[in-house]
Design a protein around this motif. Structure first.
Motif, PDB file in Angstrom:
ATOM      1  N   TRP A 190       0.841  -1.202   0.000  1.00  0.00           N
ATOM      2  CA  TRP A 190       0.000   0.000   0.000  1.00  0.00           C
ATOM      3  C   TRP A 190       0.870   1.244   0.000  1.00  0.00           C
ATOM      4  O   TRP A 190       1.976   1.239   0.539  1.00  0.00           O
ATOM      5  CB  TRP A 190      -0.872   0.055   1.268  1.00  0.00           C
ATOM      6  N   THR A 197       0.085   4.118  -5.718  1.00  0.00           N
ATOM      7  CA  THR A 197       1.115   3.120  -5.434  1.00  0.00           C
ATOM      8  C   THR A 197       2.276   3.216  -6.422  1.00  0.00           C
ATOM      9  O   THR A 197       2.082   3.506  -7.613  1.00  0.00           O
ATOM     10  CB  THR A 197       0.513   1.706  -5.457  1.00  0.00           C
ATOM     11  N   SER A 217      -1.981  -6.110  -2.328  1.00  0.00           N
ATOM     12  CA  SER A 217      -3.169  -6.113  -1.482  1.00  0.00           C
ATOM     13  C   SER A 217      -4.243  -5.237  -2.102  1.00  0.00           C
ATOM     14  O   SER A 217      -3.925  -4.232  -2.746  1.00  0.00           O
ATOM     15  CB  SER A 217      -2.826  -5.603  -0.076  1.00  0.00           C
ATOM     16  N   LEU A 219      -6.698  -3.492  -0.410  1.00  0.00           N
ATOM     17  CA  LEU A 219      -7.041  -2.326   0.401  1.00  0.00           C
ATOM     18  C   LEU A 219      -6.561  -2.538   1.824  1.00  0.00           C
ATOM     19  O   LEU A 219      -6.061  -3.609   2.176  1.00  0.00           O
ATOM     20  CB  LEU A 219      -8.550  -2.061   0.412  1.00  0.00           C
ATOM     21  N   TYR A 238      -5.245   2.854   4.600  1.00  0.00           N
ATOM     22  CA  TYR A 238      -4.255   3.255   3.613  1.00  0.00           C
ATOM     23  C   TYR A 238      -5.009   3.579   2.338  1.00  0.00           C
ATOM     24  O   TYR A 238      -6.095   3.040   2.090  1.00  0.00           O
ATOM     25  CB  TYR A 238      -3.240   2.145   3.348  1.00  0.00           C
ATOM     26  N   SER A 240      -6.492   3.286  -0.964  1.00  0.00           N
ATOM     27  CA  SER A 240      -6.753   2.017  -1.650  1.00  0.00           C
ATOM     28  C   SER A 240      -7.760   2.128  -2.782  1.00  0.00           C
ATOM     29  O   SER A 240      -7.983   1.155  -3.506  1.00  0.00           O
ATOM     30  CB  SER A 240      -7.286   0.978  -0.645  1.00  0.00           C
ATOM     31  N   LEU A 244      -5.936   0.133  -6.740  1.00  0.00           N
ATOM     32  CA  LEU A 244      -4.701  -0.278  -6.078  1.00  0.00           C
ATOM     33  C   LEU A 244      -4.230  -1.659  -6.511  1.00  0.00           C
ATOM     34  O   LEU A 244      -3.060  -1.837  -6.892  1.00  0.00           O
ATOM     35  CB  LEU A 244      -4.891  -0.246  -4.558  1.00  0.00           C
ATOM     36  N   ARG A 248      -0.839  -2.208  -8.774  1.00  0.00           N
ATOM     37  CA  ARG A 248       0.334  -2.810  -8.143  1.00  0.00           C
ATOM     38  C   ARG A 248       0.797  -4.030  -8.933  1.00  0.00           C
ATOM     39  O   ARG A 248       1.988  -4.203  -9.209  1.00  0.00           O
ATOM     40  CB  ARG A 248      -0.019  -3.178  -6.701  1.00  0.00           C
ATOM     41  N   HIS A 276      -8.589  -6.743   4.028  1.00  0.00           N
ATOM     42  CA  HIS A 276      -7.940  -7.037   2.748  1.00  0.00           C
ATOM     43  C   HIS A 276      -8.048  -8.504   2.343  1.00  0.00           C
ATOM     44  O   HIS A 276      -7.231  -9.011   1.575  1.00  0.00           O
ATOM     45  CB  HIS A 276      -6.486  -6.576   2.737  1.00  0.00           C
TER      46      HIS A 276
END
Length: 445
Positions: A190, A197, A217, A219, A238, A240, A244, A248, A276
Motif C-alpha cells: 500500500w 502506489t 493487497s 485495500l 491506507y 486504496s 490499487l 500494483r 484485505h
C-alpha cells in the motif's frame, strides 16, 4: 473464546493474443497468500479442504500460515499440514511466525515449527529445495536468537531452511544479515501516504541479489477502538480506492527479468480485521462483522488470479478460454460523510480515501472482434456518466467519481447490443464508518 490475538498491532496456459512481459522464463516464480490461523478457531476439516480448493483455483502455490501463541492455532496448523499432505492438491503451506504476539523464545519457536511441519512434510512449500520459513516482524529476537531458531529447525528435521522474514527495518539492515536468505516487504502493498502506489520502496530489494517476495493487497481498513472485547486501538486506512490491486500487479509485471521479484504474496486470504481478504468469509471474525457484513471480495480474488496467471506464464493479454467479464469495487459510503452511529471515531487518514467506482473489464480477442466498438456505460444517482471506450484483448482499468445513490453499469457493443450489465450496491449515508469495499463480478451473457 479468543479467536484473535489481542496484542496484535501495527500491520498495518498461454492464450491467444498474449505478449511476453518482463521475466526470465527459466526462473521459477511463486505466488502465495497470507492466511490468518487466528481466524480458524471453528474450522472443520471440510473448511480446510474448501480453502485448499479455492486457493488452488486462484493459481496460488501456497498459503503462508500466520501463527500466534494459542494452542488451538498450533492444532489447526497441524491439521492443515496433515490434510494437505494426504490430498491430491498441488498447493503447499509454509509458516509465517507472528512475532508481534509469539514469545521471543527460540526453543519454543523451534518446537512449534517442527511439530507443525512433521504433521505433513509433503505439504511444506520449498524454495531452492529448502523449507520456506517467514515471519511477521521479529527482528527484535536478535541475530543470535534467529541463528538458534534456524539451526535448531535444521537439526531437528535434517533439512535446510530458506528464511525470508518480514522484518520492519531499513532494507540494508535486513539484507546484510547472513542468516536471511531473502526478504519480504510487507508494507510495499500500500502507499504509506496520500499518493498512488509505486515501486519506490521495493527498489532496494529488487536491486539486491537475494530473492525478493513482493506484496500486493486490494485495500487496508481496520476499525478497532479502545473499549470492549476487541480493544485493539487500530483505526486507520491506507489509500486504496484508485485501482490499487491491478495497478500494483501491473507495475510488478512490467519489470525486466533482472529486476523482478521471485515471489509475490497477496495480503491477505482471510484477514477480515484489516479488510484485505480476497477469500470468502469463513471461520471466525475478530470483531470485524460491522465492516465485513455484505462486503463480498470475490472480485479481488478473481483479479488476483488473473494477474498471477500472467505473472507465472510471463505473458500479457487475455486467455482464449476466458469470457468477457466486468469486476467492480468501491466503498458504499462517501469519505465526506460527517455523522456516523459509531463509538469508534473516524479512521485516521480518512481524507486519503477517494470516492471512486473502480472497474476491471476484459474482453478476450477470441470472442470479441477489434472491428467492433465496445463502451462502458455507467449510471450513478440517476445520472449517466460519459461512456468509456474499451479495448479488446487487454484489461481495461477505469475509475469514476461516485455520488450517493444507485449504481448501474453495462458494456455495449456498437451502442446496440448489451454484452454485460449489472447493478451494484447503493452508496448511502449513515451507519458506522466503513471504508471496506464491496466487489461485484459480472460475466458476459
Amino acid at each position: 473464546m479468543q479467536w484473535f490475538s489481542k496484542s496484535r498491532s501495527s500491520k498495518g496456459g498461454v492464450g491467444e493474443g498474449k505478449e511476453p512481459i518482463g521475466g526470465d522464463a527459466n526462473q521459477p516464480r511463486l505466488a502465495v497468500a497470507h492466511f490468518m490461523l487466528g481466524n480458524t478457531y471453528p474450522f472443520t476439516e471440510q473448511d480446510w479442504m474448501k480453502t485448499f480448493d479455492l486457493a488452488e483455483d486462484t493459481a496460488l502455490d501456497g498459503l503462508a500460515l500466520n501463527i500466534g501463541p494459542e494452542e488451538w492455532q498450533l492444532a489447526q496448523a497441524c491439521t492443515a499440514y496433515r490434510l494437505l499432505s494426504a490430498s491430491n492438491h498441488t498447493l503447499k503451506l509454509f509458516l509465517s511466525l507472528d512475532l508481534m504476539v509469539l514469545p521471543k523464545d527460540p526453543e519454543l519457536l523451534v518446537g512449534k515449527i517442527v511439530k507443525i511441519v512433521q504433521s505433513g512434510q509433503s505439504a511444506q512449500l520449498k524454495w531452492d529445495k529448502k523449507i520456506l520459513l517467514s515471519t511477521f516482524g521479529g527482528h527484535d529476537l536478535g541475530d543470535d536468537g534467529w541463528r538458534e531458531v534456524l539451526s535448531g529447525f535444521k537439526n531437528a528435521l535434517g533439512e535446510k531452511v530458506f528464511f525470508i522474514p518480514s522484518f520492519f527495518l531499513p532494507p540494508e539492515e535486513i539484507l546484510k544479515k547472513d542468516y536471511v536468505d531473502g526478504a519480504y516487504h510487507w508494507n510495499g502493498a500500500w502507499p504509506m501516504d496520500n499518493s498512488t502506489t509505486t515501486l519506490d520502496s521495493d527498489r532496494p530489494f529488487l536491486d539486491h541479489k537475494k530473492p525478493y517476495m513482493a506484496s500486493v493487497s486490494p485495500l487496508f481498513f481496520t476499525h478497532y477502538g479502545t473499549e470492549g472485547e476487541w480493544a485493539f486501538n487500530k483505526n486507520w486506512i491506507y489509500r486504496s480506492d484508485d485501482l490499487l490491486l491491478p495497478r500494483r500487479f501491473s507495475q510488478l509485471l512490467s519489470l525486466p527479468p533482472d529486476k523482478s521479484p521471485q515471489m509475490i504474496q497477496a495480503i491477505s486470504w482471510n484477514d477480515f480485521g484489516e479488510s484485505h481478504y480476497i477469500g470468502p468469509i469463513l471461520g471466525a471474525q475478530p470483531g470485524s462483522e460491522s465492516w465485513t457484513e455484505g462486503m463480498d471480495h470475490e472480485g479481488f480474488r478473481l483479479i488476483t488470479k488473473y494477474y498471477i496467471q500472467q505473472w507465472k506464464t510471463q505473458m500479457s493479454g487475455t486467455d482464449s478460454k476466458e469470457k468477457g467479464r466486468l469486476i467492480v469495487w468501491y466503498r458504499t459510503q462517501s469519505r465526506d460523510m460527517v455523522i456516523a452511529e459509531d463509538r469508534v471515531g473516524k479512521p485516521d487518514h480518512a481524507e486519503w480515501a477517494q470516492d471512486l467506482l473502480n472497474f476491471f473489464i476484459v474482453l478476450p480477442e477470441s470472442k470479441y472482434s477489434t472491428k467492433d466498438h465496445y463502451n462502458l456505460h455507467v449510471q450513478n444517482a440517476g445520472e449517466p456518466v460519459k461512456p468509456y471506450l474499451l479495448n479488446v484483448g487487454v484489461p481495461n482499468l477505469i475509475h469514476i467519481h461516485f455520488k450517493l445513490g444507485e449504481v448501474f453499469f453495462k458494456v455495449m457493443k456498437n451502442n446496440e447490443e448489451v454484452v454485460i450489465e449489472g447493478e451494484g450496491k447503493d452508496i448511502a449515508q449513515g451507519g458506522r464508518w466503513n471504508y471496506n469495499m464491496w466487489t461485484g463480478v459480472y460475466d458476459a451473457k
